[in-house]
Design an enzyme around this catalytic site. Structure first.
Site, short mmCIF file in Angstrom:
data_model
loop_
_atom_site.label_atom_id
_atom_site.label_comp_id
_atom_site.label_asym_id
_atom_site.label_seq_id
_atom_site.Cartn_x
_atom_site.Cartn_y
_atom_site.Cartn_z
N SER A 8 16.30 -32.11 -64.19
CA SER A 8 16.77 -31.33 -63.04
C SER A 8 18.27 -31.56 -62.86
O SER A 8 18.72 -32.66 -62.52
CB SER A 8 16.04 -31.76 -61.77
OG SER A 8 16.73 -31.21 -60.65
N HIS A 32 16.20 -27.97 -66.30
CA HIS A 32 15.51 -27.46 -65.11
C HIS A 32 16.57 -27.15 -64.07
O HIS A 32 17.32 -28.04 -63.64
CB HIS A 32 14.52 -28.52 -64.61
CG HIS A 32 13.70 -28.10 -63.45
ND1 HIS A 32 12.51 -27.41 -63.57
CD2 HIS A 32 13.89 -28.27 -62.11
CE1 HIS A 32 12.02 -27.16 -62.38
NE2 HIS A 32 12.84 -27.67 -61.47
N ASP A 34 17.36 -25.81 -60.38
CA ASP A 34 16.78 -25.60 -59.05
C ASP A 34 17.64 -24.66 -58.23
O ASP A 34 18.77 -24.99 -57.87
CB ASP A 34 16.65 -26.94 -58.33
CG ASP A 34 15.56 -27.80 -58.95
OD1 ASP A 34 14.41 -27.32 -59.00
OD2 ASP A 34 15.85 -28.91 -59.39
N MET A 36 18.05 -22.70 -54.76
CA MET A 36 17.59 -22.71 -53.36
C MET A 36 18.45 -21.77 -52.53
O MET A 36 19.68 -21.75 -52.69
CB MET A 36 17.70 -24.11 -52.79
CG MET A 36 16.98 -25.16 -53.62
SD MET A 36 17.25 -26.80 -52.94
CE MET A 36 16.45 -27.82 -54.17
N HIS A 65 13.96 -22.66 -61.64
CA HIS A 65 12.92 -22.83 -60.61
C HIS A 65 13.44 -22.20 -59.33
O HIS A 65 14.30 -22.78 -58.65
CB HIS A 65 12.63 -24.33 -60.45
CG HIS A 65 11.76 -24.69 -59.29
ND1 HIS A 65 11.67 -25.98 -58.80
CD2 HIS A 65 10.92 -23.95 -58.54
CE1 HIS A 65 10.83 -26.00 -57.78
NE2 HIS A 65 10.36 -24.78 -57.59
N MET A 67 13.51 -21.26 -55.66
CA MET A 67 12.99 -21.59 -54.33
C MET A 67 13.67 -20.64 -53.37
O MET A 67 14.49 -21.03 -52.54
CB MET A 67 13.29 -23.06 -54.01
CG MET A 67 12.41 -24.02 -54.80
SD MET A 67 13.11 -25.69 -54.89
CE MET A 67 14.12 -25.51 -56.34
N MET A 136 4.37 -28.93 -57.58
CA MET A 136 5.38 -29.75 -56.91
C MET A 136 4.74 -31.09 -56.51
O MET A 136 3.67 -31.11 -55.89
CB MET A 136 5.90 -29.06 -55.65
CG MET A 136 6.70 -27.78 -55.90
SD MET A 136 8.10 -27.96 -57.03
CE MET A 136 9.08 -29.20 -56.17
N GLY A 141 12.88 -28.51 -52.03
CA GLY A 141 14.04 -28.44 -51.16
C GLY A 141 15.11 -29.50 -51.42
O GLY A 141 16.28 -29.24 -51.22
N PHE A 142 14.68 -30.67 -51.89
CA PHE A 142 15.66 -31.74 -52.09
C PHE A 142 15.29 -32.58 -53.30
O PHE A 142 14.11 -32.82 -53.56
CB PHE A 142 15.71 -32.66 -50.85
CG PHE A 142 16.14 -31.91 -49.61
CD1 PHE A 142 17.49 -31.80 -49.28
CD2 PHE A 142 15.19 -31.29 -48.80
CE1 PHE A 142 17.89 -31.07 -48.16
CE2 PHE A 142 15.58 -30.57 -47.66
CZ PHE A 142 16.93 -30.47 -47.35
N GLY A 143 16.32 -33.07 -53.99
CA GLY A 143 16.11 -34.03 -55.05
C GLY A 143 15.94 -35.42 -54.43
O GLY A 143 16.18 -35.60 -53.23
N GLY A 144 15.52 -36.37 -55.24
CA GLY A 144 15.48 -37.76 -54.82
C GLY A 144 14.39 -38.12 -53.82
O GLY A 144 14.50 -39.15 -53.16
N ASP A 174 6.94 -31.56 -60.91
CA ASP A 174 8.33 -31.61 -60.46
C ASP A 174 8.48 -32.34 -59.12
O ASP A 174 7.92 -31.93 -58.11
CB ASP A 174 8.82 -30.15 -60.33
CG ASP A 174 10.28 -30.04 -59.92
OD1 ASP A 174 11.00 -31.03 -60.00
OD2 ASP A 174 10.68 -28.91 -59.55
N GLY A 175 9.26 -33.44 -59.15
CA GLY A 175 9.60 -34.16 -57.93
C GLY A 175 9.22 -35.62 -57.99
O GLY A 175 8.03 -35.94 -58.09
N GLY A 176 10.22 -36.49 -57.96
CA GLY A 176 9.95 -37.93 -57.95
C GLY A 176 9.32 -38.45 -59.23
O GLY A 176 8.65 -39.49 -59.24
N GLY A 196 14.96 -35.60 -62.17
CA GLY A 196 16.37 -35.49 -61.85
C GLY A 196 16.99 -36.84 -61.61
O GLY A 196 17.55 -37.46 -62.52
N SER A 197 16.82 -37.36 -60.39
CA SER A 197 17.45 -38.61 -59.99
C SER A 197 17.11 -39.79 -60.90
O SER A 197 18.00 -40.57 -61.24
CB SER A 197 17.01 -38.99 -58.57
OG SER A 197 17.05 -37.88 -57.73
C1 DX5 Z 1 12.98 -30.21 -55.55
C2 DX5 Z 1 13.34 -29.73 -56.94
C3 DX5 Z 1 13.16 -30.77 -58.02
C4 DX5 Z 1 14.03 -31.96 -57.87
C5 DX5 Z 1 13.65 -33.03 -58.86
O1 DX5 Z 1 13.10 -29.14 -54.69
O2 DX5 Z 1 12.53 -28.63 -57.28
O3 DX5 Z 1 13.33 -30.17 -59.28
O4 DX5 Z 1 15.38 -31.62 -58.05
O5 DX5 Z 1 14.49 -34.10 -58.68
P1 DX5 Z 1 14.00 -35.62 -58.50
O6 DX5 Z 1 13.53 -36.03 -59.85
O7 DX5 Z 1 15.25 -36.28 -58.07
O8 DX5 Z 1 12.90 -35.63 -57.50
ZN ZN Z 2 12.53 -27.97 -59.39
#
Ligand code: DX5
Ligand code: ZN
Length: 213
Positions: A8, A32, A34, A36, A65, A67, A136, A141-144, A174-176, A196-197
């Site tokens: 991401s 990937h 994102d 938004m 992706h 959103m 998901m 909405g947010f990374g990390g 996707d996510g965490g 991502g993170s």
């Molecule tokens: C959340 C995104 C994810 C996110 C993943 O809205 O769709 O793709 O960026 O990042 P991490 O791995 O940091 O959760």
């Molecule tokens: Zn995503």
């Protein structure tokens, strides 16, 4: 098929974006992206200038992706930017099948995404039309954010249905996602892991990808 690792780019260092793109080219499988809009999700990420910059040096497929509300309005534009995979959220449009058809008509692989509070069964009618389903493991909405443990049984249920229907639909999560949960996600049935993170913000991104493989 081996599990694929998608990175991401939301977690990229945007002052050194080129370095992070080259890292993905050499260490991971998919970009990937994102997208938004501040309406479907309470955050705004980045748009076409960034997507196009990434695309200009990417040697791995681009997975956008969306959103955003009314994703159908931007399908053609993402094809123009070189997206290979395009996903949108099930509840972001009135006619998901039509959006899938439009994605295919524009030469891309289609995926439908659902947030953690939407029953996976809602995806069942569309699995035969999609190349992938995006589960998901945090609220979009947010990374990390912290990985939601309830994701495992959701993937298992989805996988069972894909096998039951004899389909080739892949499961993307996707996510965490990190090396801490990747093995369990694979055994639950995930085919594409988005991170991502845990990779780009780690002190050793290569080791973080290796840990997920
Ligand atoms: C959340 C995104 C994810 C996110 C993943 O809205 O769709 O793709 O960026 O990042 P991490 O791995 O940091 O959760
Ligand atoms: Zn995503």
């Amino acid at each position: 098929m081996n599990t694929q690792i998608a990175i991401s780019m939301l977690a990229a260092d945007f002052l050194r974006l080129e370095d992070d793109v080259r890292f993905v080219n050499s260490h991971a499988d998919i970009f990937h992206l994102d997208i938004m809009d501040g309406i479907f999700v309470p955050n705004i990420s980045y748009g076409f200038p960034v997507v196009d910059a990434i695309a200009s040096i990417a040697t791995r497929p681009l997975d956008a992706h969306l959103m955003i509300v009314s994703p159908e309005n931007y399908v053609e534009r993402f094809a123009k930017s070189g997206a290979d995979m395009l996903s949108f959220h099930l509840n972001a449009t009135d006619d998901p099948e039509k959006v899938v058809d439009l994605i295919h008509a524009n030469g891309m692989k289609a995926g439908i995404a659902i947030n953690p509070d939407i029953p996976v069964e809602k995806l069942f009618p569309y699995l035969g039309k999609c190349e992938f389903a995006l589960i998901m493991s945090v609220f979009a909405g947010f990374g990390g954010q912290k990985f939601i443990e309830d994701t495992y049984p959701r993937i298992e249920t989805l996988k069972t249905e894909i096998v039951r229907q004899g389909l080739g639909c892949l499961i993307e999560v996707d996510g965490g996602v990190s090396g801490k949960n990747s093995a369990a996600l694979k055994s639950a049935g995930a085919d594409i892991l988005v991170s991502g993170s845990a990779v780009l913000k780690s002190a050793d991104p290569s080791a973080a990808v290796q840990a997920m493989r």
